[in-house]
Design a protein around this motif. Structure first.
Motif, PDB file in Angstrom:
ATOM      1  N   ARG A 171       0.421  -0.518   0.672  1.00 64.80           N
ATOM      2  CA  ARG A 171       0.074  -0.042  -0.025  1.00 64.80           C
ATOM      3  C   ARG A 171       0.804   1.174   0.305  1.00 64.80           C
ATOM      4  O   ARG A 171       0.600   2.056  -0.842  1.00 64.80           O
ATOM      5  CB  ARG A 171      -1.095  -0.514   0.477  1.00 64.80           C
ATOM      6  N   ASN A 240      -7.769   2.940  -1.139  1.00 63.21           N
ATOM      7  CA  ASN A 240      -7.548   3.292   0.105  1.00 63.21           C
ATOM      8  C   ASN A 240      -8.487   4.520  -0.105  1.00 63.21           C
ATOM      9  O   ASN A 240      -9.127   5.673  -0.201  1.00 63.21           O
ATOM     10  CB  ASN A 240      -5.993   3.995  -0.330  1.00 63.21           C
ATOM     11  N   ARG A 245      -8.650  -0.237   4.396  1.00 59.67           N
ATOM     12  CA  ARG A 245      -7.348  -0.678   4.007  1.00 59.67           C
ATOM     13  C   ARG A 245      -7.941  -2.605   4.003  1.00 59.67           C
ATOM     14  O   ARG A 245      -8.677  -2.579   4.557  1.00 59.67           O
ATOM     15  CB  ARG A 245      -6.913  -0.319   5.360  1.00 59.67           C
ATOM     16  N   ALA A 271     -11.210   2.608   6.990  1.00 58.56           N
ATOM     17  CA  ALA A 271      -9.691   3.167   7.991  1.00 58.56           C
ATOM     18  C   ALA A 271      -9.359   3.587   8.887  1.00 58.56           C
ATOM     19  O   ALA A 271      -8.955   3.955   9.614  1.00 58.56           O
ATOM     20  CB  ALA A 271      -9.143   4.300   6.673  1.00 58.56           C
ATOM     21  N   GLU A 279      -0.170  -1.821  11.516  1.00 63.37           N
ATOM     22  CA  GLU A 279       0.557  -1.947  10.677  1.00 63.37           C
ATOM     23  C   GLU A 279       1.933  -2.562  10.585  1.00 63.37           C
ATOM     24  O   GLU A 279       2.195  -2.922  11.738  1.00 63.37           O
ATOM     25  CB  GLU A 279       0.872  -0.247  10.053  1.00 63.37           C
TER      26      GLU A 279
END
Length: 429
Positions: A171, A240, A245, A271, A279
């Motif tokens: 991403r 996005n 996500r 998101a 992450e």
């Protein structure tokens, strides 16, 4: 004070980490456990290998089963891995002898939990496995102890750091799966043979354990599992733009009418959801209960320090006299099959590689209409010359209708390659 004497099998990263942690934090651990905890017997594939820790005062055994048979140990720690072979033999031998077992082996617990539970109960030998799920995150303690009073609606989350790292890098950099996987292998985040991680099986083992504690054990071979190999950089860009996500999730939910719904698959999550901000190599476990409400905890899901910390936490519990049932209840019900997902209603993301010409959308929407699938949003990106990527977001529809529509779409001459379908998991806030 008489020490709690440990027989340990497996001197890889985690095994050495356990020995280091017990030695470096000996004073703190003794104070919290009420007695010293010492590794007195070990085994591994190579006796001569330099592992950076002094093992000269530790008894060496030639195999894992002989460690479990050592008359001068109080607890067995199994850190070999694998659902069969030496790991299973060692754990079964120890439990049969009435020795408590601590393991980080998610495959062993997920696939043989019922048999190990019987041995544990019959011989009054606790089996603890905090390190088997999400490394240093106290996921098992959260579900089995912290939320013991609540009847949870759902449990799961991001349970594999390798996949989360790959999706995060794809991403943020725009690179494709294969390129990022190679980098993850070079950094030690992914194995040379990565299928257990990227095809979802590591997540599935961990989810099966969490579901077994939150609800009841599930028959592992009925758990639907899909990994991340088909996700592209274009999908992450589309997501996005849509305010989502893409995360590999393992989720289990219980209902009075339909039993246990469980699956492993890449999903779109909002998101703004707490789990969307997890992450890199980090994991997250999320629960939802009528009294406890939504809870999300995150941290490093693997590695020497976090996993060793979870193993030693279990050893401290044993030193304190803890005697927890394997699945959190005294009379464990038999494993149940996961319910069919065909009637599961959700919004879905569909990515299609199509010919870039007039009339294509009419062809696609005609097929979707014939299968009672309504489209909420469409976005287009250019692909190769004469081709385009289409991202469609559907309204709520049963999964079986989406599957039938995808089969029909794949047969259209204007559709090139296999479509990708991802569930939109809007319930995670």
């Amino acid at each position: 004070m008489k020490p709690l004497r440990i027989g340990l099998a497996g001197l890889g990263t985690v095994g050495v980490g356990v020995i280091r942690l017990l030695r470096e934090n000996a004073e703190t651990i003794t104070a919290r456990a009420g007695r010293p905890i010492e590794v007195v017997a070990v085994t591994a594939r190579s006796k001569s290998k330099d592992r950076g820790v002094d093992l000269s005062a530790t008894r060496w055994h030639d195999d894992a089963v002989s460690v479990a048979q050592d008359p001068e140990i109080d607890v067995v720690v199994e850190l070999i891995g694998g659902s069969e072979g030496p790991a299973r033999d060692m754990v079964e031998t120890a439990l049969t002898r009435g020795l408590p077992v601590v393991t980080a082996n998610k495959a062993l617990v997920a696939l043989h939990g019922s048999a190990l539970t019987r041995l544990s109960a019959e011989n009054n030998a606790p089996l603890l496995f905090e390190a088997a799920v999400a490394g240093g995150i106290p996921a098992i303690k959260l579900v089995r102890e912290g939320l013991a009073a609540d009847r949870l609606h759902s449990v799961g989350g991001i349970l594999n750091g390798t996949c989360n790292y790959i999706l995060t890098e794809m991403r943020t950099t725009g690179r494709d799966f294969g390129d990022v996987l190679t980098e993850a292998q070079a950094k030690g985040y992914a194995e040379a043979e990565p299928s257990t991680d990227v095809d979802g099986w590591d997540t599935a083992h961990k989810l099966a354990i969490l579901a077994g504690i939150a609800f009841q054990p599930i028959a592992f071979d009925t758990l639907p599992v899909h990994g991340i190999r088909d996700v592209t950089a274009a999908d992450l860009t589309f997501a996005n733009e849509l305010g989502y996500r893409i995360k590999l999730l393992g989720m289990a939910r219980a209902s009075k009418d339909s039993g246990i719904e469980a699956w492993v698959r890449p999903c779109l999550v909002p998101a703004k959801a707490a789990i969307a901000a997890v992450e890199g190599v980090f994991n997250a476990v999320t629960t939802q209960g009528p009294f406890s409400g939504p809870i999300t905890i995150s941290g490093r899901g693997a590695g020497e320090g976090p996993t060793a910390s979870a193993v030693v936490a279990d050893l401290i519990d044993l030193a304190r006299g803890a005697d927890l049932p394997v699945w959190g209840v005294r009379n464990t019900p038999a494993p149940v099959a996961c319910t069919s997902l065909g009637e599961l209603k959700s919004a879905f993301y569909i990515r299609l590689d199509v010919e870039d010409r007039s009339g294509v959308m009419a062809d696609l929407t005609s097929v979707l209409r014939d299968h009672d699938v309504s489209v909420h949003f469409v976005s287009q990106h250019d692909a190769a010359a004469g081709r385009a990527y289409l991202a469609l977001v559907t309204h709520q529809a049963p999964e079986k209708a989406i599957s039938a529509a995808i089969t029909a779409l794949s047969a259209l001459p204007v559709v090139k390659g296999a479509p990708l379908v991802l569930k939109i998991e809007d319930s995670l806030q």
